[in-house]
Write an enzyme that holds these catalytic residues in place. Structure first.
Site, PDB file in Angstrom:
ATOM      1  N   ASP A   1      73.875 -40.707 -63.699  1.00 25.64           N
ATOM      2  CA  ASP A   1      73.465 -39.713 -62.696  1.00 25.64           C
ATOM      3  C   ASP A   1      73.865 -40.180 -61.295  1.00 25.64           C
ATOM      4  O   ASP A   1      73.649 -39.477 -60.314  1.00 25.64           O
ATOM      5  CB  ASP A   1      71.968 -39.391 -62.797  1.00 25.64           C
ATOM      6  CG  ASP A   1      71.081 -40.605 -62.651  1.00 25.64           C
ATOM      7  OD1 ASP A   1      71.605 -41.727 -62.472  1.00 25.64           O
ATOM      8  OD2 ASP A   1      69.846 -40.440 -62.717  1.00 25.64           O
TER       9      ASP A   1
ATOM     10  N   ASP B   1      73.060 -40.149 -68.795  1.00 24.34           N
ATOM     11  CA  ASP B   1      71.744 -40.190 -68.145  1.00 24.34           C
ATOM     12  C   ASP B   1      71.066 -38.829 -68.257  1.00 24.34           C
ATOM     13  O   ASP B   1      71.677 -37.798 -67.917  1.00 24.34           O
ATOM     14  CB  ASP B   1      71.905 -40.498 -66.651  1.00 24.34           C
ATOM     15  CG  ASP B   1      71.850 -41.984 -66.354  1.00 24.34           C
ATOM     16  OD1 ASP B   1      71.217 -42.731 -67.124  1.00 24.34           O
ATOM     17  OD2 ASP B   1      72.447 -42.392 -65.343  1.00 24.34           O
TER      18      ASP B   1
ATOM     19  N   LYS C   1      70.309 -41.994 -71.814  1.00 24.29           N
ATOM     20  CA  LYS C   1      69.605 -43.081 -71.116  1.00 24.29           C
ATOM     21  C   LYS C   1      68.505 -42.472 -70.254  1.00 24.29           C
ATOM     22  O   LYS C   1      68.705 -41.419 -69.646  1.00 24.29           O
ATOM     23  CB  LYS C   1      70.589 -43.888 -70.257  1.00 24.29           C
ATOM     24  CG  LYS C   1      69.920 -44.985 -69.407  1.00 24.29           C
ATOM     25  CD  LYS C   1      70.912 -45.993 -68.867  1.00 24.29           C
ATOM     26  CE  LYS C   1      71.607 -45.623 -67.598  1.00 24.29           C
ATOM     27  NZ  LYS C   1      70.733 -45.327 -66.441  1.00 24.29           N
TER      28      LYS C   1
ATOM     29  N   GLU D   1      68.444 -53.341 -63.824  1.00 26.47           N
ATOM     30  CA  GLU D   1      69.146 -53.200 -62.542  1.00 26.47           C
ATOM     31  C   GLU D   1      68.443 -53.986 -61.443  1.00 26.47           C
ATOM     32  O   GLU D   1      67.226 -53.853 -61.242  1.00 26.47           O
ATOM     33  CB  GLU D   1      69.222 -51.703 -62.167  1.00 26.47           C
ATOM     34  CG  GLU D   1      69.962 -51.473 -60.857  1.00 26.47           C
ATOM     35  CD  GLU D   1      70.373 -50.016 -60.637  1.00 26.47           C
ATOM     36  OE1 GLU D   1      70.243 -49.185 -61.568  1.00 26.47           O
ATOM     37  OE2 GLU D   1      70.836 -49.731 -59.517  1.00 26.47           O
TER      38      GLU D   1
HETATM   39  O1  KIV Z   1      73.742 -43.816 -62.912  1.00 27.58           O
HETATM   40  C1  KIV Z   1      74.274 -44.932 -63.031  1.00 27.58           C
HETATM   41  O2  KIV Z   1      75.444 -45.147 -62.674  1.00 27.58           O
HETATM   42  C2  KIV Z   1      73.474 -46.013 -63.600  1.00 27.58           C
HETATM   43  C3  KIV Z   1      74.043 -47.388 -63.556  1.00 27.58           C
HETATM   44  C4  KIV Z   1      74.002 -47.922 -62.177  1.00 27.58           C
HETATM   45  C5  KIV Z   1      73.398 -48.289 -64.520  1.00 27.58           C
HETATM   46  O3  KIV Z   1      72.407 -45.779 -64.072  1.00 27.58           O
END
Ligand code: KIV
Length: 272
Positions: A52, A91, A121, A190
């Site tokens: 995201d 995401d 995710k 993270e």
């Molecule tokens: O959205 C994203 O790019 C992420 C990564 C930073 C792990 O969640």
């Protein structure tokens, strides 16, 4: 230490667990569109995350909060058309899984059905337990995300390192164990202390993928635009830039403008 690599024609969630067991580090990068995903996949990146972070990198928003489920599905389906080897994780965006577990499952099903991606995710621990349980119960692989979870930026107030204090570190360790128990196939950590990330990676059997979480974890993820130096204002300590595309692309485009103005482009060979 160099580790003999097993060849994977298509990386699956099972391959990632196997990589951890074999001591092979996992490479993960973001991609949001067909052209970039083709390059990333051809370079043998194990996992493509349709993050995201598209909300920041592609749409120019300050946070990841505004991106919608429809927009994530659009990005994900473009990536799915490009990638032949990588596992593709998407995401679930802010507001599409936090309110109740049934909505969470509906969102995950839409992503899987409409984009053709392989897994989703979600950000958070105990707070989203029921959602994670329900999505996994429907047969959809789930990756967790703990530490600095950008969808909660207004709760944190800043993008600084998380879990430096004992209480937050303890909760993170418990959340990681809980996500493993629920059946998550991996977790992103993270921006947390490297020592804590290593401890978590050693305490669970599922792969831990770090971003700003040191080298003691099972794999690394970066935003591809950061790695290529296209996002030149973003300079966290954890970022290694492999190119300076912001400057190189700018120079190429300036050259094109000059060539047009000077009547140099197109030349005799570049026309019909
Ligand atoms: O959205 C994203 O790019 C992420 C990564 C930073 C792990 O969640």
């Amino acid at each position: 230490m160099s580790v003999a690599k097993k060849e994977y024609k298509r990386v699956t969630v099972k391959s990632l667990v196997e990589m951890k067991q074999n001591g092979e580090k996992i490479s993960m990068l973001t991609a949001y569109d067909y052209s970039m995903a083709k390059i990333v996949d051809s370079a043998n990146v194990d996992v493509i995350l349709v993050g995201d972070s598209a909300s920041n990198v592609i749409a120019g928003h300050e946070t990841t909060l505004p991106i919608t489920l429809d927009q994530m599905i659009y990005h994900a389906s473009s990536v799915v058309r490009a990638a032949k080897r990588a596992l593709i994780i998407v995401d679930i965006p802010f507001g599409s899984y936090q309110s109740d577990s049934k909505e969470a499952l509906r969102s995950a099903i839409r992503i899987m059905k409409e984009s053709g991606a392989h897994a989703v995710k979600v950000e958070g621990g105990a707070e989203i337990k029921e959602s994670v349980k329900r999505i996994i119960g429907a047969g959809i692989p789930v990756m967790g995300h703990l530490g600095l979870t950008p969808q909660s930026i207004y709760k944190f107030g800043t993008y600084t390192v998380r879990a430096k204090e004992e209480q937050e570190a303890q909760k993170l360790k418990e959340d990681a164990k809980m996500l493993e128990k629920l059946g998550c196939f991996g977790i992103v950590l993270e921006k947390i202390p490297a020592k804590l990330a290593k401890e978590v990676a050693e305490s669970v059997s599922i792969p831990i993928i770090g971003i700003g979480a040191g080298n003691g974890v099972d794999g690394q993820v970066l935003v591809v635009h950061d790695l290529l130096g296209m996002t030149h204002e973003f300079n966290p300590r954890f970022l290694r830039r492999y190119m300076n595309l912001y400057e190189d692309m700018g120079n190429a485009i300036s050259q094109y403008v000059d060539d047009v103005k000077q009547r140099d482009f197109p030349n005799e060979e570049e026309q019909y």
